[in-house]
Design an enzyme around this catalytic site. Structure first.
Site, short mmCIF file in Angstrom:
data_model
loop_
_atom_site.label_atom_id
_atom_site.label_comp_id
_atom_site.label_asym_id
_atom_site.label_seq_id
_atom_site.Cartn_x
_atom_site.Cartn_y
_atom_site.Cartn_z
N ARG A 40 0.83 -1.22 0.00
CA ARG A 40 0.00 0.00 0.00
C ARG A 40 0.86 1.26 0.00
NH1 ARG A 40 -4.07 -2.35 4.39
NH2 ARG A 40 -5.59 -3.31 3.00
N LYS A 201 -17.06 -16.04 3.07
CA LYS A 201 -18.44 -15.67 3.47
C LYS A 201 -19.31 -15.28 2.29
CE LYS A 201 -18.79 -13.00 7.23
NZ LYS A 201 -18.25 -11.87 8.05
N GLY A 349 -8.17 -8.24 -0.34
CA GLY A 349 -6.86 -8.41 0.30
C GLY A 349 -6.30 -9.80 0.13
N GLY A 372 -12.88 -3.84 0.88
CA GLY A 372 -14.25 -3.34 1.05
C GLY A 372 -14.60 -2.24 0.06
P1 ADP Z 1 -10.70 -11.24 -0.19
O1 ADP Z 1 -9.90 -10.78 1.01
O2 ADP Z 1 -9.86 -11.42 -1.40
O3 ADP Z 1 -11.92 -10.38 -0.41
P2 ADP Z 1 -12.20 -13.12 1.37
O4 ADP Z 1 -11.73 -12.42 2.60
O5 ADP Z 1 -13.59 -13.00 0.97
O6 ADP Z 1 -11.24 -12.72 0.13
O7 ADP Z 1 -11.91 -14.69 1.51
C1 ADP Z 1 -10.65 -15.19 1.80
C2 ADP Z 1 -10.71 -16.29 2.81
O8 ADP Z 1 -11.59 -17.33 2.39
C3 ADP Z 1 -9.36 -16.91 2.99
O9 ADP Z 1 -8.97 -16.79 4.35
C4 ADP Z 1 -9.56 -18.35 2.57
O10 ADP Z 1 -8.82 -19.26 3.34
C5 ADP Z 1 -11.03 -18.53 2.82
N1 ADP Z 1 -11.57 -19.68 2.08
C6 ADP Z 1 -11.64 -19.87 0.76
N2 ADP Z 1 -12.17 -21.06 0.46
C7 ADP Z 1 -12.49 -21.67 1.61
C8 ADP Z 1 -13.06 -22.90 1.98
N3 ADP Z 1 -13.44 -23.79 1.05
N4 ADP Z 1 -13.24 -23.18 3.28
C9 ADP Z 1 -12.84 -22.27 4.22
N5 ADP Z 1 -12.28 -21.09 3.96
C10 ADP Z 1 -12.09 -20.78 2.67
MG MG Z 2 -10.29 -11.00 3.09
#
Ligand code: ADP
Ligand code: MG
Length: 390
Positions: A40, A201, A349, A372
């Site tokens: 960043r 989520k 992230g 976000g």
């Molecule tokens: P970003 O930060 O790119 O927006 P998210 O925060 O939405 O992504 O999601 C990332 C998290 O989702 C990671 O910590 C990853 O380990 C978790 N994740 C992805 N697939 C699974 C799964 N099948 N079961 C549990 N956790 C998962």
């Molecule tokens: Mg995340």
């Protein structure tokens, strides 16, 4: 929101001006307080260099972490030190973001010089977007520049409230670049437009699905969020992640995708953990099985579905990529995205961390620095940090 109406740096007179520059220097720290990733900070360099070349006097403000009042562990001082190392020039630091000490430090700066102000969140008024605090933050500057893309979705004093005190205000070069890369996803994206979603989520991602579903031709869903979709289709998901409260909404999304003739691609095989800490591929999940990654057949389906994408957006890893046995699905699809010739954008992230770790981040059209903020922009919402610059 008409972001075209927002001024950028190049449209603002800067020579000899005192500039308040809001950056997102909320850098991830190790447990011992040292900086673990300065991406960043590096993303802010074009704006910093430009301001310096133009002969502005620059006070740099940011939040860091979620302090409750003053907390030396969440000081921006180490960030100021890192900035000085990166730009190979001295950078001043002052241990507050408002008050006489700040005014004196800024007055003492020469043209093209920087001072980093202490964490704005040491004052609880920051997150309350307190008008009196906004006035204090704004005191003594001629120009307000917001280049904190990652916090544009926050209506805080330093990101939104204080902008009203300036007739001379605008966005920095990072925000400009982010908007340029992200707006084609919202406005007449070149087709086929492929969206890949993953992450833990499902509730975080339904807003973006709703807003972009009418624009995409193919929607690929992996990661933890896929299991709510699979369960909605009546498929056994074992002990995998699932948000039962969203099953109804997800059924609506599936029906809407069919109505809009969007090709919806869901995983057909999975990696589950074994007793000795490795991964095993299965085609069906039994009660108790936890799907922690998409399997090779699914990865192949995803790679085929993204072939020829003219526009591609990806948010959310396809598995628990932090653990080596469950990185394979994300890796395989990331390689195909890196080879894609279209307008390829990732956001989030963890997604960016995965691409960086795989050494593929610079093979994309754009890797958004926002989490976000990127999602809210693509959900079609007005970002308070941008609205305040209008
Ligand atoms: P970003 O930060 O790119 O927006 P998210 O925060 O939405 O992504 O999601 C990332 C998290 O989702 C990671 O910590 C990853 O380990 C978790 N994740 C992805 N697939 C699974 C799964 N099948 N079961 C549990 N956790 C998962
Ligand atoms: Mg995340």
């Amino acid at each position: 929101m008409n972001t075209q109406a927002i001024k950028n740096l190049r449209q603002i007179p800067l020579k000899g001006k005192r500039v308040f520059l809001r950056l997102d220097l909320n850098l991830p720290l190790h447990d011992d307080g040292s900086i673990s990733d300065d991406t960043r900070l590096r993303a802010a360099l074009p704006t910093l260099n430009y301001l310096s070349e133009q002969g502005a006097t620059v006070a740099i403000a940011s939040h860091l972490g979620r302090p409750k009042g003053r907390d030396p562990k969440q000081s921006l001082k180490p960030v100021a030190t890192r900035l000085a190392e990166v730009i190979k020039r001295p950078v001043a630091f002052v241990d507050d973001c408002v008050g006489d000490a700040v005014t004196r430090k800024v007055a003492a700066l020469g043209q093209g010089e920087f001072v980093v102000l202490e964490n704005t969140r040491f004052h609880p008024q920051e997150e309350k977007n307190d008008p009196a605090f906004s006035a204090k933050l704004a005191a003594g500057y001629d120009v307000y520049i917001n280049d904190a893309f990652g916090t544009l979705h926050r209506a805080h004093a330093s990101t939104a409230g204080m902008a009203a005190h300036f007739s001379s205000r605008g966005m920095g070069l990072l925000v400009e670049q982010e908007l340029k890369a992200l707006s084609p996803l919202l406005q007449q994206p070149k087709t086929p437009f492929v969206m890949i979603l993953g992450g833990a989520k499902v509730s975080d991602k339904l807003g973006i699905v709703r807003n972009l579903l009418p624009r995409v031709q193919r929607l690929l869903i992996g990661g933890g969020m896929a299991f709510t979709f699979l369960k909605a289709n009546g498929i056994e998901i074992g002990a995998s992640l699932c948000d039962d409260s969203k099953l109804g909404t997800v059924r609506e999304v599936i029906a809407e995708a069919a109505r809009l003739k969007v090709q919806l691609v869901l995983p057909v095989d999975f990696r589950i953990p074994t007793a000795d800490g490795k991964a095993k591929v299965v085609e069906t999940l039994k009660p108790g099985d936890k799907g922690l990654d998409i399997g090779p057949r699914s990865a192949k389906l995803f790679c085929e579905a993204l072939q020829g994408a003219a526009t591609l957006f990806w948010n959310g890893p396809l598995g628990l990529f932090e653990q080596e046995p469950f990185m394979a699905g994300t890796l395989e699809v990331a390689r195909a995205v890196a080879d894609c010739k279209g307008h390829t954008v990732i956001g989030g992230g963890d997604t960016l961390a995965a691409f960086t770790q795989l050494g593929l981040a610079d093979r994309l059209t754009h890797a958004s620095t926002g989490g976000g903020a990127t999602l809210e922009l693509l959900e079609g919402r007005d970002l308070p940090g941008l609205a305040a610059l209008l």
